[in-house]
Design an enzyme around this catalytic site. Structure first.
Site, PDB file in Angstrom:
ATOM      1  N   ASP A  20       0.888  -1.145  -0.053  1.00 58.83           N
ATOM      2  CA  ASP A  20       0.020  -0.088   0.020  1.00 58.83           C
ATOM      3  C   ASP A  20       0.797   1.304   0.178  1.00 58.83           C
ATOM      4  O   ASP A  20       1.918   1.385   0.725  1.00 58.83           O
ATOM      5  CB  ASP A  20      -0.725   0.012   1.076  1.00 58.83           C
ATOM      6  CG  ASP A  20      -2.303   0.823   1.027  1.00 58.83           C
ATOM      7  OD1 ASP A  20      -2.011   2.011   0.488  1.00 58.83           O
ATOM      8  OD2 ASP A  20      -3.366   0.478   1.485  1.00 58.83           O
ATOM      9  N   HIS A  22      -0.511   4.502   0.124  1.00 64.25           N
ATOM     10  CA  HIS A  22      -1.228   5.455   0.717  1.00 64.25           C
ATOM     11  C   HIS A  22      -0.820   6.273   1.927  1.00 64.25           C
ATOM     12  O   HIS A  22      -0.750   5.118   2.983  1.00 64.25           O
ATOM     13  CB  HIS A  22      -2.692   5.439   0.612  1.00 64.25           C
ATOM     14  CG  HIS A  22      -3.316   4.972  -0.571  1.00 64.25           C
ATOM     15  ND1 HIS A  22      -3.263   3.479  -1.108  1.00 64.25           N
ATOM     16  CD2 HIS A  22      -3.789   5.704  -1.699  1.00 64.25           C
ATOM     17  CE1 HIS A  22      -3.809   3.602  -2.344  1.00 64.25           C
ATOM     18  NE2 HIS A  22      -4.132   4.809  -2.772  1.00 64.25           N
ATOM     19  N   SER A  73      -4.603  -4.490   2.143  1.00 66.03           N
ATOM     20  CA  SER A  73      -4.011  -4.211   3.504  1.00 66.03           C
ATOM     21  C   SER A  73      -4.654  -4.496   4.588  1.00 66.03           C
ATOM     22  O   SER A  73      -3.950  -4.851   5.666  1.00 66.03           O
ATOM     23  CB  SER A  73      -3.982  -2.464   3.594  1.00 66.03           C
ATOM     24  OG  SER A  73      -3.287  -1.972   2.415  1.00 66.03           O
TER      25      SER A  73
END
Length: 295
Positions: A20, A22, A73
């Site tokens: 991930d 972000h 995630s």
């Protein structure tokens, strides 16, 4: 990266889990904790589990915080929780990110590791961290009681659901009996450079905007524009909305435009093979338009 503060209240290791990229919410949490005299060690994005746990051990972390936005995630967070239990760790594990939830934490992560806390947004991080650093037994018991209730509610909901077996679902697959739909005007990837925002402003969904600011009206005033009529949050919602409109207006004005807007939609052919759907390359997709760099 490390955020140091004078008279540190404790050390917190933050990371976006493996797979991930972000990190906006995580970065905000790091800043908020740093401003409240916590020593923050931010491991960045795409961080493997081993690196998170090794850093926490090396830096003698008081708290570990993991974040993620995409669905995979969530599985990685469960893996981290299982590994922490396997290693006999007792460091509190904070869970955060857009795809996380109290329900998922209680049902999937908490059974894997007892000392796990769901943090819904950055504004809660300091209070949660303080309670954990102070080993607030009342707070921890309240979290466990809440998670037990969430688990019980989830179990009851699943017991009431009638899940259709997969073979029966396949027998009920959609069969198109109407005439073949016309093909799209253009297949492939299209790039809209420097797009005029005025053409899309009226299409903005404002509900997520108000949700981010924790402005949620009560039924029947939950959605835009009815939220403005809500007795509790209506005034602040309207004030925030007006400020956003001013920013959008400045963005649309060619003389004061704050940034450029781009759109890259793609419409691809597809084909089903058994239980799999695959994109289909066509002569329309032999080359994609160039994407010039812009602001």
């Amino acid at each position: 990266s490390k955020v140091e503060g004078s008279g540190n209240k404790g050390t917190v290791v933050l990371a976006t889990v493996k797979g991930d990229v972000h990190d906006i919410g995580k970065n905000i949490v790091g800043v908020v904790l740093g401003c409240n005299n916590y020593r923050v060690i931010d491991l960045g994005v795409m961080c493997p589990m081993e690196k998170i746990l090794a850093t926490a051990l090396k830096e003698k972390a008081d708290i570990i915080g993991v974040s993620g936005l995409i669905t995979p995630s969530l599985r990685e967070m469960v893996n981290i929780a299982n590994e922490m239990t396997k290693r006999g760790l007792t460091t509190p594990l904070l869970i955060g990110g857009a795809t996380t939830s109290r329900k998922h934490t209680a049902v999937k992560i908490w059974p894997a590791y007892d000392l796990v806390i769901y943090v819904p947004d950055a504004s809660r991080a300091v209070n949660v961290a303080t309670s954990l650093i102070n080993k607030d037994a009342k707070y921890l018991q309240g979290v466990r009681t809440l998670y037990e209730k969430v688990q019980q509610d989830h179990t009851k909901t699943m017991q009431r659901k009638e899940i259709t077996p997969l073979p029966e679902c396949r027998e009920k697959k959609f069969v198109c009996t109407s005439p073949t739909p016309p093909p799209p005007n253009q297949l492939g990837v299209q790039v809209f450079n420097n797009y005029d925002l005025r053409e899309v402003v009226d299409l903005i969904d404002w509900k997520p905007f108000f949700d981010v600011w924790q402005l949620r009206g009560r039924y029947p005033n939950r959605s835009y524009p009815k939220i403005f009529d809500d007795k509790t949050v209506g005034f602040e919602a309207k004030k925030l909305f007006d400020e956003a409109q001013t920013m959008l207006s400045d963005s649309c004005d060619v003389t004061t435009r704050l940034c450029c807007y781009w759109a890259v939609p793609g419409l691809l052919g597809g084909r089903r093979r058994g239980n799999r759907a695959r994109g289909r390359q066509t002569e329309h997709l032999s080359h994609a338009p160039s994407t010039d760099k812009g602001g």
